[in-house]
Design an enzyme around this catalytic site. Structure first.
Site, PDB file in Angstrom:
ATOM      1  N   GLU A  40     -30.095  23.511  -4.297  1.00  0.00           N
ATOM      2  CA  GLU A  40     -30.355  24.814  -3.690  1.00  0.00           C
ATOM      3  C   GLU A  40     -31.382  24.654  -2.576  1.00  0.00           C
ATOM      4  O   GLU A  40     -32.428  24.045  -2.788  1.00  0.00           O
ATOM      5  CB  GLU A  40     -30.952  25.676  -4.811  1.00  0.00           C
ATOM      6  CG  GLU A  40     -30.857  27.137  -4.650  1.00  0.00           C
ATOM      7  CD  GLU A  40     -31.391  27.838  -5.907  1.00  0.00           C
ATOM      8  OE1 GLU A  40     -30.603  28.494  -6.587  1.00  0.00           O
ATOM      9  OE2 GLU A  40     -32.599  27.707  -6.204  1.00  0.00           O
ATOM     10  N   TYR A  46     -30.067  31.547   2.342  1.00  0.00           N
ATOM     11  CA  TYR A  46     -29.931  30.827   1.073  1.00  0.00           C
ATOM     12  C   TYR A  46     -28.671  29.969   1.175  1.00  0.00           C
ATOM     13  O   TYR A  46     -27.612  30.461   1.583  1.00  0.00           O
ATOM     14  CB  TYR A  46     -29.795  31.815  -0.103  1.00  0.00           C
ATOM     15  CG  TYR A  46     -29.453  31.133  -1.419  1.00  0.00           C
ATOM     16  CD1 TYR A  46     -30.445  30.840  -2.344  1.00  0.00           C
ATOM     17  CD2 TYR A  46     -28.139  30.766  -1.715  1.00  0.00           C
ATOM     18  CE1 TYR A  46     -30.148  30.189  -3.531  1.00  0.00           C
ATOM     19  CE2 TYR A  46     -27.833  30.114  -2.893  1.00  0.00           C
ATOM     20  CZ  TYR A  46     -28.829  29.830  -3.804  1.00  0.00           C
ATOM     21  OH  TYR A  46     -28.533  29.184  -4.972  1.00  0.00           O
TER      22      TYR A  46
END
Lengths: 291, 361
Positions: free
Chosen positions: B173, B101
């Site tokens: 993101e 991530y």
């Protein structure tokens, strides 16, 4: 006493020749605020409601010894206006404008902080010390001098509560709208210490809303350091997740920023929560009688 | 403003971040044509701006052209969390070796921007933050920010930071950030939110914002520049100031009703604004009554009352309307209202009770 502003505060208005700046300068003067000058680039030498206009903040400060400024400048130019005020060393900067880009505010807030100055706002109604000074655009006729500090993320809801307090004879020490944006010059926890230290303030009404974690952070301060009773109200209990409720900062992201989280944190800190706005005056009365 | 996955990936690609080869389709025929170019197998991904689309069946792998046709049709017929799927993204499948991530977000509490990295990729980062907080690394981004995360190359961090600031994002993101078996670093999924307040300096997004998926009434509100959010209930709410309107919603709920909207008419509400907002509310056919809650500050309540009475008359509104005015010249305003058939209330609480009672009658 009061906090941040009083009748001696020497105030500048940045953007004084604009429609809003000019109208509210009139209102602030009527309230009794000591406005010593205005700033609009290229309009130096003009007058607005008898207040002299300067071309830049530095020049205005040198001529007037101002120690506070109100930024009434359109959103795209606010960052530069706040930087200019900070460069001139003004200890208190109040930014009222709505719609300033978030990254501009991150830059401005940190710039002001590095210089150990204070910024209130943006997207806020400003600060009022009843019968002394008003920096911003809260309505003139709702106040009464007294012992209650009011601090809020909202505008009209704050006026309404101040008005209700005044109606039942409860006065205020200083009322501050900290603003509805996600990035604020001063959050609850950065202003509660001022109320804590102010001899005039006996209790504080704190009006929070959904979004962010400022209420939770304030709860921690209240539990450990606040010597005066605080009464809180949180709006947006019925707001849905992921939708911006008017204020850029009033948004629940996932499970973060909910009214419930704020109510729980404040309750755990021993702060009584008003379930509804019209319960606030009674709660304040009760607290003042005990102190 | 939220971007769709395919828009977010186009943006990442512009800043030199690799994304899977892919294209969007609005029909199954178009999907088949794209498949002929991209080859098989392909991932077919619903383009909706809500989380949990995988769980809802909005992501499928097609191994044959027949499957491309049937699965893309199936996904285009879906609604995910009430939102109809209008487009699918077709992408070449990625050989996953590792998933991470990587994201940047506006950090309200710290008044800055924070870079977040986790070795647990592909799942909800909030969930990871709760259950395995030690697997999350956070770095505050300051001037001339440099960080070393040994698992991924520095270039991708630099590119993401560069893009984030260049487009005035509040969130960017990449989840998951994939390292493939052949060692490539690819953004397999992406989410980007652009700051609405900064759109004035990003004309490149103006076409995107017009096509953004919203409720039709919310889209109309946006055109009229009215702060409005549609809610599932039947009590229409209009007020001035975000905090006051939110409190009004809460009071309606307390009184046993269900708010149909959040609508802030803002400061200094003039007659034409009052009319425009009422018109907008009436587009919602679920609304059975309206509660109008105004605090007059610098705005005078008698002027608001006049504008309101004229607008209700002009629009021939038959629904029950409760009006509550307080603040500057509220007595004069209430007197004007009392001469009409409109209902009045002296407090927000009384107003909420009154409108809920009238609706349930």
């Amino acid at each position: 006493m009061s906090i941040l502003v009083n009748k001696k505060t020497r105030v500048l208005v940045q953007g004084i020749t604009g429609r809003e700046g000019s109208f509210h300068t009139g209102q602030m003067l009527e309230f009794g605020t000591k406005i010593v000058g205005g700033v609009t680039p290229g309009k130096g030498g003009q007058e607005v409601h008898g207040v002299k206009v300067y071309n830049n903040v530095k020049e205005a400060v040198a001529a007037t010894q101002a120690n506070a400024t109100i930024v009434f400048v359109p959103a795209p130019f606010c960052k530069a206006a706040i930087f200019e005020a900070a460069d001139a060393g003004l200890p208190l900067i109040v930014a009222l404008t709505e719609g300033i880009p978030t990254q501009d505010m991150i830059d401005a807030v940190n710039y002001v902080k590095e210089r150990r100055l204070r910024l209130i706002g943006p997207n806020c109604p400003g600060i009022t010390t009843p019968y002394e000074a008003k920096l911003g655009f809260m309505p003139n006729n709702i106040f009464k001098k007294g012992e209650v500090g009011v601090i809020s993320r909202s505008g009209t809801l704050t006026y309404e509560i101040i008005y209700e307090l005044t109606q039942v004879g409860i006065g205020q020490s200083t009322c501050i709208g900290i603003g509805g944006d996600p990035i604020l010059g001063s959050t609850f926890v950065e202003l509660l210490p001022d109320f804590n230290a102010d001899p005039q303030t006996k209790t504080v009404v704190m009006l929070g809303e959904i979004g962010g974690s400022d209420e939770e952070v304030a709860a921690e301060y209240i539990a450990t350091k606040m010597k005066k009773p605080v009464i809180a109200f949180i709006s947006g209990r019925t707001a849905p997740e992921g939708k911006r409720m008017g204020h850029a900062g009033a948004i629940i992201s996932g499970s973060f920023g909910t009214a419930q989280s704020k109510v729980s944190a404040l309750t755990a800190a021993g702060v009584p929560i008003a379930e509804t706005t019209n319960a606030i005056p009674e709660m304040v009365k009760h607290v003042l009688q005990r102190s | 403003m939220k971007l769709y996955e395919y828009q977010a990936k186009e943006l990442l690609a512009k800043f030199g971040i690799l994304t899977p080869a892919g294209q969007v389709a609005a029909s199954s025929d178009e999907a088949v044509r794209i498949a002929a170019v991209l080859g098989l197998p392909l991932a077919i991904k619903a383009q909706v701006q809500v989380g949990g689309r995988g769980k809802a069946g909005g992501i499928k792998i097609a191994r044959t052209i027949a499957e491309v046709s049937s699965l893309s049709q199936q996904i285009l017929n879906m609604k995910i969390k009430e939102l109809p799927v209008k487009k699918v993204l077709l992408e070449q499948a990625v050989d996953i070796e590792k998933e991470y991530y990587l994201g940047i977000i506006v950090d309200r509490a710290n008044k800055g921007n924070t870079l977040i990295f986790s070795t647990v990729g592909g799942i909800d980062i909030e969930e990871v933050a709760r259950t395995e907080p030690d697997k999350i690394l956070k770095f505050e981004i300051r001037n001339k920010f440099k960080t070393q995360i040994s698992e991924i190359p520095n270039e991708i961090i630099d590119s993401l930071i560069k893009m984030y600031f260049a487009v005035d994002a509040t969130l960017a993101e990449i989840n998951p950030l994939v390292i493939t078996k052949s060692g490539k670093v690819i953004a397999a999924d992406a989410k980007i939110i652009i700051d609405d307040n900064a759109l004035f300096r990003h004309p490149e997004f103006s076409s995107i914002s017009e096509g953004a998926e919203t409720d039709p009434i919310e889209a109309e509100a946006q055109r009229r520049k009215i702060a409005y959010v549609r809610l599932p209930g039947n009590v229409g709410i209009i007020g001035n100031g975000a905090g006051l309107v939110m409190s009004t919603m809460d009071e309606v709920k307390r009184a046993g009703g269900s708010p149909a909207d959040f609508l802030d008419i803002g400061g200094g509400a003039k007659a034409d604004v009052v009319k425009s907002t009422l018109e907008l509310l009436l587009m919602d056919k679920n609304i059975k009554g309206i509660f109008f809650n105004v605090f007059g500050g610098i705005t005078r309540c008698d002027e608001v009352a006049k504008g309101l009475i004229a607008a209700i008359d002009e629009l021939k509104i038959k629904l029950p309307i409760v009006i509550r005015l307080t603040g500057t010249r509220s007595a004069e305003g209430c007197k004007l209202i009392a001469e009409t058939k409109l209902l009045t209330a002296s407090s927000m609480q009384e107003g909420a009770r009154k409108i809920v009672e009238h609706i349930s009658q």
